[in-house]
Design a protein around this motif. Structure first.
Motif, PDB file in Angstrom:
ATOM      1  N   ARG A   1     -24.244  77.730 -27.573  1.00 21.21           N
ATOM      2  CA  ARG A   1     -23.217  78.416 -26.425  1.00 21.21           C
ATOM      3  C   ARG A   1     -22.957  79.737 -27.097  1.00 21.21           C
ATOM      4  O   ARG A   1     -22.683  81.015 -26.488  1.00 21.21           O
ATOM      5  CB  ARG A   1     -22.165  77.582 -26.055  1.00 21.21           C
ATOM      6  CG  ARG A   1     -22.619  76.811 -24.950  1.00 21.21           C
ATOM      7  CD  ARG A   1     -21.420  75.557 -24.691  1.00 21.21           C
ATOM      8  NE  ARG A   1     -21.725  74.559 -23.839  1.00 21.21           N
ATOM      9  CZ  ARG A   1     -21.006  73.284 -23.707  1.00 21.21           C
ATOM     10  NH1 ARG A   1     -19.906  73.218 -24.407  1.00 21.21           N
ATOM     11  NH2 ARG A   1     -21.360  72.620 -22.563  1.00 21.21           N
TER      12      ARG A   1
ATOM     13  N   TYR B   1     -27.207  66.690 -27.765  1.00 15.63           N
ATOM     14  CA  TYR B   1     -26.060  67.065 -27.863  1.00 15.63           C
ATOM     15  C   TYR B   1     -25.219  68.091 -28.694  1.00 15.63           C
ATOM     16  O   TYR B   1     -24.393  68.910 -27.711  1.00 15.63           O
ATOM     17  CB  TYR B   1     -24.942  65.599 -28.157  1.00 15.63           C
ATOM     18  CG  TYR B   1     -23.746  65.640 -28.009  1.00 15.63           C
ATOM     19  CD1 TYR B   1     -22.748  65.391 -26.888  1.00 15.63           C
ATOM     20  CD2 TYR B   1     -22.871  66.091 -29.184  1.00 15.63           C
ATOM     21  CE1 TYR B   1     -21.796  65.335 -26.572  1.00 15.63           C
ATOM     22  CE2 TYR B   1     -21.334  66.150 -29.017  1.00 15.63           C
ATOM     23  CZ  TYR B   1     -20.798  65.737 -27.659  1.00 15.63           C
ATOM     24  OH  TYR B   1     -19.504  65.828 -27.643  1.00 15.63           O
TER      25      TYR B   1
ATOM     26  N   GLU C   1     -24.237  71.040 -18.801  1.00 14.28           N
ATOM     27  CA  GLU C   1     -24.139  69.926 -19.742  1.00 14.28           C
ATOM     28  C   GLU C   1     -25.523  69.371 -20.072  1.00 14.28           C
ATOM     29  O   GLU C   1     -25.490  68.157 -20.554  1.00 14.28           O
ATOM     30  CB  GLU C   1     -23.313  68.852 -18.963  1.00 14.28           C
ATOM     31  CG  GLU C   1     -21.950  69.018 -18.960  1.00 14.28           C
ATOM     32  CD  GLU C   1     -21.254  69.185 -20.233  1.00 14.28           C
ATOM     33  OE1 GLU C   1     -21.779  68.264 -21.266  1.00 14.28           O
ATOM     34  OE2 GLU C   1     -19.971  69.925 -20.246  1.00 14.28           O
ATOM     35  N   SER C   2     -26.654  70.055 -19.849  1.00 13.87           N
ATOM     36  CA  SER C   2     -27.795  69.655 -20.277  1.00 13.87           C
ATOM     37  C   SER C   2     -28.660  70.822 -20.935  1.00 13.87           C
ATOM     38  O   SER C   2     -28.363  72.050 -20.512  1.00 13.87           O
ATOM     39  CB  SER C   2     -28.775  68.939 -19.485  1.00 13.87           C
ATOM     40  OG  SER C   2     -29.361  69.771 -18.621  1.00 13.87           O
TER      41      SER C   2
ATOM     42  N   GLN D   1     -29.395  74.754 -19.198  1.00 16.57           N
ATOM     43  CA  GLN D   1     -29.035  75.847 -20.024  1.00 16.57           C
ATOM     44  C   GLN D   1     -30.029  76.834 -20.267  1.00 16.57           C
ATOM     45  O   GLN D   1     -30.052  78.014 -20.111  1.00 16.57           O
ATOM     46  CB  GLN D   1     -28.533  75.553 -21.526  1.00 16.57           C
ATOM     47  CG  GLN D   1     -27.831  76.590 -22.424  1.00 16.57           C
ATOM     48  CD  GLN D   1     -27.371  75.910 -23.624  1.00 16.57           C
ATOM     49  OE1 GLN D   1     -28.068  75.559 -24.534  1.00 16.57           O
ATOM     50  NE2 GLN D   1     -25.939  75.957 -23.682  1.00 16.57           N
TER      51      GLN D   1
ATOM     52  N   ASN E   1     -21.136  77.877 -19.915  1.00 13.83           N
ATOM     53  CA  ASN E   1     -20.590  77.017 -20.778  1.00 13.83           C
ATOM     54  C   ASN E   1     -20.105  75.966 -20.076  1.00 13.83           C
ATOM     55  O   ASN E   1     -19.758  74.832 -20.794  1.00 13.83           O
ATOM     56  CB  ASN E   1     -19.133  77.721 -21.276  1.00 13.83           C
ATOM     57  CG  ASN E   1     -19.639  78.653 -22.494  1.00 13.83           C
ATOM     58  OD1 ASN E   1     -20.652  78.454 -23.173  1.00 13.83           O
ATOM     59  ND2 ASN E   1     -18.458  79.433 -22.818  1.00 13.83           N
ATOM     60  N   ARG E   2     -20.332  75.725 -18.731  1.00 11.76           N
ATOM     61  CA  ARG E   2     -19.900  74.475 -18.090  1.00 11.76           C
ATOM     62  C   ARG E   2     -21.297  73.682 -18.162  1.00 11.76           C
ATOM     63  O   ARG E   2     -21.092  72.275 -17.370  1.00 11.76           O
ATOM     64  CB  ARG E   2     -19.350  74.605 -16.807  1.00 11.76           C
ATOM     65  CG  ARG E   2     -18.112  75.406 -17.097  1.00 11.76           C
ATOM     66  CD  ARG E   2     -17.430  75.463 -15.551  1.00 11.76           C
ATOM     67  NE  ARG E   2     -17.900  76.503 -14.618  1.00 11.76           N
ATOM     68  CZ  ARG E   2     -17.622  77.746 -14.479  1.00 11.76           C
ATOM     69  NH1 ARG E   2     -16.689  78.258 -15.355  1.00 11.76           N
ATOM     70  NH2 ARG E   2     -18.200  78.370 -13.670  1.00 11.76           N
TER      71      ARG E   2
ATOM     72  N   ARG F   1     -24.200  72.378 -27.344  1.00  7.08           N
ATOM     73  CA  ARG F   1     -22.901  72.881 -27.725  1.00  7.08           C
ATOM     74  C   ARG F   1     -22.955  74.209 -28.637  1.00  7.08           C
ATOM     75  O   ARG F   1     -22.281  75.218 -28.356  1.00  7.08           O
ATOM     76  CB  ARG F   1     -22.061  71.947 -27.973  1.00  7.08           C
ATOM     77  CG  ARG F   1     -21.550  71.069 -26.843  1.00  7.08           C
ATOM     78  CD  ARG F   1     -21.294  69.724 -27.187  1.00  7.08           C
ATOM     79  NE  ARG F   1     -20.741  69.022 -26.057  1.00  7.08           N
ATOM     80  CZ  ARG F   1     -21.745  68.455 -25.173  1.00  7.08           C
ATOM     81  NH1 ARG F   1     -22.983  68.436 -25.356  1.00  7.08           N
ATOM     82  NH2 ARG F   1     -21.359  67.750 -24.284  1.00  7.08           N
TER      83      ARG F   1
END
Length: 340
Positions: A280, A273, A304-305, A309, A301-302, A277
């Motif tokens: 980024r 998690y 979610e894993s 990424q 940035n959008r 973030r």
């Protein structure tokens, strides 16, 4: 050069930066030529030592030596205890923070706010040096504002207390990170003391590093913001200082491989998690000034894993091969060209 018994392979160092110079990033910088790196600052308050944030900041598992921990606080006894705590957990060098200008830190009379109280500075230096049997270094600024520069006084106090090395940022606390760093004060400090002095502030290129070393006669330079997204700057500067020649920009293939190393290490260090973030900002720094970098950053940035990424970053650097085998900084996205 040496810090106490520790021999450093060169005189190009990584600056401690909160939220940036975590263990994975420090390790990468060392692999790419940095002669020395210091951890993010760790609070001296023992109530915070068990927190997840502090535990990460003082985690040096598997890191290339020497392992240096920066500590921050305003109470001499607490700082001494903090130094002992970190040495017991593997720190080989303790660095005292009297340079951070951030409002939150200075409101607690820590960081560069300490420069207003020379008596307290002397007490802190003596307490920490006396508490541990490893080298203790000091990072500080030229003063608390331009009308109250006391770097020479602090430097002499530090040398007398047994500090092993000084790192001086060429700004006052009031300057923050604005304006331009000045190097006259660093030169004066170097001339006044017999211990190693490291110059810090606005060193962004190989030529600037050479200029600062020549102008100040400092023993080393410390690189901060210029290394964000560009950890190979250390080998570039080291090579230039030794040979007078510039290294070519890294290849797309090499940086793609570095990202495949850096990001998984970052995820493992922070967990899924938080790792997603906090990665980024690093990714944003890596891709800035590259063709299509800003558009990619916004899309990335959008995600979610961590897996998405990592795959997206890999695909982005694969796309950079359209512009040549080496990274093409400053090339606008709608102006593709082939390059060697």
């Amino acid at each position: 050069m040496n810090i106490g018994p520790h021999f450093l392979r060169n005189n190009v160092f990584v600056a401690p930066m909160a939220g940036v110079t975590d263990r994975p990033f420090r390790q990468l910088c060392k692999q790419l030529g940095a002669g020395y790196a210091v951890s993010e600052m760790a609070a001296s308050d023992p109530r915070l030592w068990a927190s997840e944030k502090t535990a990460r900041r003082i985690n040096h598992d598997g890191e290339m030596e020497p392992k240096a921990v920066q500590i921050a606080g305003a109470d001499p006894a607490m700082l001494a205890d903090c130094a002992r705590f970190n040495v017991e957990r593997g720190a080989q060098i303790i660095d005292i923070n009297m340079g951070c200008p951030v409002k939150k830190v200075c409101q607690s009379w820590c960081g560069s706010a300490l420069l207003q109280n020379e008596t307290l500075v002397a007490q802190i230096l003596e307490a920490v040096v006396g508490a541990v049997d490893v080298p203790v270094t000091l990072k500080f600024r030229t003063g608390w504002d331009r009308q109250h520069k006391n770097a020479l006084t602090i430097a002499r106090m530090a040398e007398a207390s047994g500090i092993a090395m000084l790192t001086l940022h060429g700004r006052t606390r009031a300057d923050g990170y604005g304006g331009e760093a000045e190097y006259d004060t660093i030169a004066a400090v170097k001339a006044a003391v017999g211990i190693p002095v490291v110059a810090n502030g606005d060193i962004t290129t190989s030529e600037k590093a050479r200029f600062v070393l020549d102008y100040t006669r400092a023993d080393a330079v410390m690189i901060g913001r210029a290394a964000q997204g560009r950890p190979w700057i250390f080998r570039e500067i080291d090579h230039f200082l030794r040979t007078g020649e510039h290294l070519p920009a890294p290849t797309v293939k090499e940086v793609r491989a570095l990202m495949q190393e850096h990001l998984p290490a970052h995820y493992a260090f922070y967990g899924e998690y938080m790792g997603l973030r906090t990665a980024r900002k690093h990714i944003g720094w890596y891709v800035r000034d590259l063709p299509g970098g800003e558009d990619f950053r916004q899309r990335m940035n959008r995600l979610e894993s961590c897996e998405e990424q990592l795959q997206a970053v890999d695909a982005f650097f694969e796309s950079q091969l359209l512009h040549g085998k080496r990274l093409q900084y400053g090339l606008h996205a709608d102006q593709p060209r082939l390059a060697a």
